[in-house]
Design a protein around this motif. Sequence first.
Motif, PDB file in Angstrom:
ATOM      1  N   LEU A  33       5.424   5.373   5.785  1.00  0.00           N
ATOM      2  CA  LEU A  33       6.262   5.267   4.593  1.00  0.00           C
ATOM      3  C   LEU A  33       5.417   5.472   3.334  1.00  0.00           C
ATOM      4  O   LEU A  33       5.811   6.212   2.436  1.00  0.00           O
ATOM      5  CB  LEU A  33       6.975   3.920   4.536  1.00  0.00           C
ATOM      6  N   THR A  34       4.255   4.844   3.262  1.00  0.00           N
ATOM      7  CA  THR A  34       3.425   5.003   2.061  1.00  0.00           C
ATOM      8  C   THR A  34       2.965   6.445   1.886  1.00  0.00           C
ATOM      9  O   THR A  34       2.820   6.906   0.760  1.00  0.00           O
ATOM     10  CB  THR A  34       2.205   4.061   2.057  1.00  0.00           C
ATOM     11  N   THR A  35       2.785   7.176   2.986  1.00  0.00           N
ATOM     12  CA  THR A  35       2.418   8.589   2.847  1.00  0.00           C
ATOM     13  C   THR A  35       3.611   9.395   2.336  1.00  0.00           C
ATOM     14  O   THR A  35       3.435  10.294   1.521  1.00  0.00           O
ATOM     15  CB  THR A  35       1.889   9.195   4.161  1.00  0.00           C
ATOM     16  N   GLN A  36       4.816   9.071   2.792  1.00  0.00           N
ATOM     17  CA  GLN A  36       6.001   9.767   2.291  1.00  0.00           C
ATOM     18  C   GLN A  36       6.207   9.514   0.797  1.00  0.00           C
ATOM     19  O   GLN A  36       6.726  10.364   0.086  1.00  0.00           O
ATOM     20  CB  GLN A  36       7.256   9.350   3.055  1.00  0.00           C
ATOM     21  N   SER A  50      -6.128   6.189  13.670  1.00  0.00           N
ATOM     22  CA  SER A  50      -5.704   6.793  12.411  1.00  0.00           C
ATOM     23  C   SER A  50      -6.218   5.949  11.259  1.00  0.00           C
ATOM     24  O   SER A  50      -6.295   4.725  11.357  1.00  0.00           O
ATOM     25  CB  SER A  50      -4.185   6.885  12.348  1.00  0.00           C
ATOM     26  N   ILE A  51      -6.539   6.614  10.170  1.00  0.00           N
ATOM     27  CA  ILE A  51      -7.054   5.920   8.994  1.00  0.00           C
ATOM     28  C   ILE A  51      -6.109   6.179   7.833  1.00  0.00           C
ATOM     29  O   ILE A  51      -5.703   7.319   7.592  1.00  0.00           O
ATOM     30  CB  ILE A  51      -8.480   6.398   8.649  1.00  0.00           C
ATOM     31  N   VAL A  52      -5.776   5.131   7.116  1.00  0.00           N
ATOM     32  CA  VAL A  52      -4.905   5.213   5.952  1.00  0.00           C
ATOM     33  C   VAL A  52      -5.766   5.005   4.718  1.00  0.00           C
ATOM     34  O   VAL A  52      -6.493   4.016   4.622  1.00  0.00           O
ATOM     35  CB  VAL A  52      -3.805   4.126   6.010  1.00  0.00           C
ATOM     36  N   LYS A  53      -5.691   5.962   3.785  1.00  0.00           N
ATOM     37  CA  LYS A  53      -6.457   5.843   2.545  1.00  0.00           C
ATOM     38  C   LYS A  53      -5.526   5.942   1.351  1.00  0.00           C
ATOM     39  O   LYS A  53      -4.612   6.763   1.324  1.00  0.00           O
ATOM     40  CB  LYS A  53      -7.519   6.943   2.460  1.00  0.00           C
ATOM     41  N   LEU A  57      -2.506   8.196  -6.984  1.00  0.00           N
ATOM     42  CA  LEU A  57      -1.229   7.601  -7.392  1.00  0.00           C
ATOM     43  C   LEU A  57      -1.119   6.172  -6.875  1.00  0.00           C
ATOM     44  O   LEU A  57      -0.669   5.276  -7.587  1.00  0.00           O
ATOM     45  CB  LEU A  57      -0.055   8.441  -6.876  1.00  0.00           C
ATOM     46  N   GLY A  58      -1.555   5.951  -5.645  1.00  0.00           N
ATOM     47  CA  GLY A  58      -1.527   4.611  -5.067  1.00  0.00           C
ATOM     48  C   GLY A  58      -2.370   3.625  -5.853  1.00  0.00           C
ATOM     49  O   GLY A  58      -1.990   2.470  -6.051  1.00  0.00           O
ATOM     50  N   LYS A  59      -3.527   4.077  -6.330  1.00  0.00           N
ATOM     51  CA  LYS A  59      -4.408   3.207  -7.118  1.00  0.00           C
ATOM     52  C   LYS A  59      -3.758   2.830  -8.446  1.00  0.00           C
ATOM     53  O   LYS A  59      -3.821   1.676  -8.874  1.00  0.00           O
ATOM     54  CB  LYS A  59      -5.750   3.890  -7.360  1.00  0.00           C
TER      55      LYS A  59
END
Length: 129
Positions: A33-36, A50-53, A57-59
């Motif tokens: 969801l956060t990638t979408q 898998s790695i989520v970074k 925009l997220g920062k």
Amino acid sequence: SFDDLGYYLNRDRKEYKENAVALKKYGENHAKLTTQLGLATLYTRPGEKSIVKITALGKVYYNLPKDERERIVAKLCLRIPIVRDQILASNDVNIIDEELKILADKTQKRRRSNVKTMVKYIHKVLTNE
């Protein structure tokens, strides 16, 4: 990783803490969801976790006041085609079931609930602007 994210999001919930599979799935769903929404990027390699970074925009999003984050995430949810299409449809048209019919019944049930929750959230947040 999905495992780490699932644990972090549920570290206080005993029913999840003791179920590694549920934690991983919960983490995976939130990561996707956060990638979408454009708030994170997902890196995957066969045979590895898998790695989520977080994205730029997220920062920025992370450092905003809560009310601004709520308005922004409601608008970012409109990036998801099924959510946007349901918002744009007239009130008496439910496009969710039609778009989900290619999925297994249990998956349809989960996704339908998620889409409806997002649509309600968008209406709640954006009608108060």
